[in-house]
Enzyme design. Sequence first.
Site, PDB file in Angstrom:
ATOM      1  N   THR A 306       2.919   4.840   7.582  1.00 11.65           N
ATOM      2  CA  THR A 306       2.685   4.921   6.128  1.00 11.65           C
ATOM      3  C   THR A 306       3.726   5.868   5.536  1.00 11.65           C
ATOM      4  OG1 THR A 306       1.328   6.941   6.063  1.00 11.65           O
ATOM      5  CG2 THR A 306       0.189   4.852   6.540  1.00 11.65           C
ATOM      6  N   ASP A 307       3.815   5.891   4.230  1.00 11.01           N
ATOM      7  CA  ASP A 307       4.568   6.964   3.598  1.00 11.01           C
ATOM      8  C   ASP A 307       3.582   8.121   3.349  1.00 11.01           C
ATOM      9  OD1 ASP A 307       6.507   8.500   2.392  1.00 11.01           O
ATOM     10  OD2 ASP A 307       7.307   6.891   1.169  1.00 11.01           O
ATOM     11  N   TRP A 308       4.095   9.195   2.802  1.00  9.76           N
ATOM     12  CA  TRP A 308       3.394  10.479   2.650  1.00  9.76           C
ATOM     13  C   TRP A 308       2.027  10.322   1.948  1.00  9.76           C
ATOM     14  CZ3 TRP A 308       5.282  15.252   4.288  1.00  9.76           C
ATOM     15  CH2 TRP A 308       4.668  16.386   3.759  1.00  9.76           C
ATOM     16  N   GLU A 309       0.960  10.661   2.636  1.00  7.85           N
ATOM     17  CA  GLU A 309      -0.408  10.658   2.091  1.00  7.85           C
ATOM     18  C   GLU A 309      -0.846   9.312   1.539  1.00  7.85           C
ATOM     19  OE1 GLU A 309      -0.700  13.804  -0.859  1.00  7.85           O
ATOM     20  OE2 GLU A 309      -1.490  15.178   0.651  1.00  7.85           O
ATOM     21  N   ASP A 310      -0.211   8.220   1.967  1.00  8.20           N
ATOM     22  CA  ASP A 310      -0.488   6.972   1.264  1.00  8.20           C
ATOM     23  C   ASP A 310      -1.842   6.354   1.555  1.00  8.20           C
ATOM     24  OD1 ASP A 310       1.356   6.576  -0.724  1.00  8.20           O
ATOM     25  OD2 ASP A 310       2.912   6.029   0.699  1.00  8.20           O
TER      26      ASP A 310
END
Length: 746
Positions: A306-310
Site C-alpha cells: 500500500t502507500d502511506w496509511e492507505d
Amino acid sequence: MKSFSKLILLFSFIILTGFNFPICKDNPTHDIDKLIKKMTLKQKVGQMTQLNLDVISVGEIFNLKEPHQLDSAKLRKALVEYGVGSILNVGGHAYSLEHWNSIIKEIQSVATKETNLRIPVLYGIDAIHGANYLLNGTLFPQPLAQAATFNPVMVEKAAQMTAYETRASGIPWNFSPVLDVARQPLWSRVFETYGEDVYVCKRMGVATIQGYQGKDASDPYRVSSCMKHFLGYSWSFTGKDRTSSYIPDIQLREYFLPTFEAAIDAGSLSVMINSGDVNGIPVHANKSLLTDLLRNELGFDGVAVTDWEDIIKLYQFHKVASSLKEAVKMAINAGIDMSMVPNDYQFSDLLLELVEEGEVPMERIDESVKRILLMKKRLGLFDNPFTPDSHSYPLVASDSFSNHSYKIASEAITLLKNNDQVLPLSNDQKIFCTGPMAHSLTMINGSWSRTWQGTDPVWDDQSKNTILEALRTNFSNVSFEQGCDFDSFQNIEAAIQKAKNSDIILACMGEYPSTEKPGDIHSLEMERAQLDYIKELSTLGKPIILVLVQNRTRIIREIEPLCSAIIMAYQPSENGSLAVADILNGKVNPSGKLPVTYPRNVNSLLLYDHRYTDELNIDFGLEAFNPQYEFGHGLSYTNFNYSDLNVNVDSTKQQIHIQVKVTNTGTLDGKETVLAFVSDNTASVAPSVKRLRYFEKSMISSGETKLLDFSIDWSDLAFVNANGKWIREKGSYTITIGSLTQNIYF
Ligand code: BGC
C-alpha cells in the site's frame, strides 16, 4: 559419547533459536512453501506489516530523539513479538552510510538471530533521484529532467548508481520509479514522472528498472524497484494529490496501464498502489484492479504494497469502510500483500482477528506471505541480510557518480527560446544574476532531497554549487541580488541598480520545492511576485534570460515575450548547476527536449496527443491547443536539417521501416533527438492528432549527415477500441519527423 553430546547440542540449538531453513536456490517457492507451513498466523500477518522507522526508534513518532538511535525494546516488540516483515523510511532526514549500516545490522541481527524462523527484514526507501536519504549520496536531476535527456542509456546508468549507493546503505528495496504518466499538469508530482507521453515513460521506466535490478536483484550492487502508483494516480480531476480520477476503461488501458505492463515485463519485483480513487472506488479496495487486472490479466507475481496509511484512509478519508477493521478486510481481500501501516500495530492485530473470524481466507494470507518471502529470496536476503562490508562500495559519493549526474543535467536542460542568438554568453559580459532559484541548493535539488519535502537548507551539501556559484566559476563579472521571492520583492532598489549596471539579466525563477499534498496548488501560473519582478526588470531594456527551476510547467505567458532567452532547467540537482552555467557559456551545447507540453493558459491544459476537436482553429473561433512550447521542443546552438524521409511497410516482419537523414548545418557539434510521431488518420475511437512511437538521440558533428534507420512494429500503432481491446485498424497513417511527413496505408 562425543557425537551424542554434539547431537544434544544441535537439538538444544534448534529448540532455542529455531531452525534456519536453508532456502534452495533452484526451487525457491518449494522451500518458501515449507517455511510458510511453519509460520503461525501472527507471524504471517507480521510479514504483511510494514512499519515506519520511527516506530522502532528512540523518541516519539515524527519527533525522534537526535542523534537517531534504534530503541531496543521497540525493535524487539516489532520483530520478535509481531514478526514484522518490513521497515521503511528515514527518521526525518538523511543519515550517514555508517549509521545506515548500523541500523540495518541491528534490525537484521534481531530478525535473524532472535526469532525462531529467522526471516530477514525487507527494508524499503524512497531513493527517487539518487540515494537521497544517504548523506553525501549522489543526487541526480529529478526524473522529469532525466526524461528530457531522451537518453535511456544515461537514465539506466543513473539508476544503477542509485542502486549501488542504496545497497551500500544496506537497503535492498527502492520505492521507484514513478510510472504514472503526467497527464495532469497541475499535479504536485509531475517532476517525479517521466512526463506526459506513454512511450517515453515506458522507455525511461524500463531503463530505470533495469538499472536498479540488473539481471539479478540479489546482486550486492542492485536493489528491487517498486513501480508506482498503480493505477490512475496522475490524472486526478482537480489536480490535487490523492484525489479522485475519472478514467474510462479505454483511457485507463491506453494511457495509464502500458507503463506498468512494460515494467512487469522488465521484471519489476514490486508495486505500490495509488492512494486516490478511480471512478469513485479507492484503488486500495478495488479487487478488479488489484487482482483481476494486476494478477490475473497481467500475471504480476511480485509484492503489492500500500502507500502511506492507505488502509487507514479507506476508513478515515475515503469513507468506504465503517471501521478500520472493515478497511483491513477490504484491502486484503482486494489483493494487497503488505500494508505500509506504518505507525502502529492495529493492522496486524485486526488482520489476525479477521482471519480467525473467517472474514479473510487463510489462502489469501498465504498467497501474500509467499510473495513477500519470495521477494526477500529474490533479493538474496536469506543468504545475506546485512550490507556486505562497506569497503566493497568504494564508489559511494564518488566523483564519477556526480559527473554522471552533471552529464544528465547537461543533456536534460532545455533551451526553449533564444532570440537573436543571445546565448551563449561571452565571458566579458556583465551578468546580473537574480531570483529565488539563483543562490539556493535547496531549490535546484527539489523534494526527496535529504528530507521528504527537501526544503530544509540545513541538509544542503555546501561543497556543491548554487547556480550563482557555478556561474562565477565560468564568468568573471557576475553581480547578485535576489530581488524577489515567491510572494514579495526583496531589496528591489539594490536589485534594479545592479541590473542597470549589467549587460545581461539572468533571472532564475520557478517554484518552491514540494511534493504530494504539500505541493497542491490553486493555479498553474507562476507566483505573482516573480512575474511582476520580471516586468519591472524588463523596463531597463536589457536582455533577460529566464532560467526556470520548477516542479512542473508553471505558466509564464505574461513574461515570456519580455525574455530574450528561456532555459528550462527542471530541478537539475546540486550537480546540475554547473551544467546550467556550461550551457550559458556554450561549453555545453543544449540537447534537452520537453517531455511535457508547456501550457500557455491556465485553463487550456491540453497535451500534445490531444484529439482533433482540441485543435486551434481561430477562423472557427476555437481557441484550443496553443501551448507556450510543444512537447518535444528544445533548441540547440547549432541547426539540424531533416531530409529524405523514407517509410516502407514490411509485411513479412510486420514492421514499418523508417529512414531519415539529419544534417548538422551549423558550426557546432551537437546532439539531436529524432522524434517519430504517427497519426492514425481514421479510427473507430477518435484518434489523437499524433502519438510518439519512437525516439533516438545521437551526436552529429558540424557538417555531418547521419542516416537514421529504425523500425516500428505494426503492433505499436494499435489503440484501445470501444471493447477495451488493443487493435490496429486498416487505413492510412501519417509518419511525421520534424517537418517531414509520409503517408502509409495498411
Ligand atoms: C508516497 C510514496 C512513497 C511513500 C513512502 C508516500 O507518501 O506517496 O510515493 O513511496 O510515501 O515514503
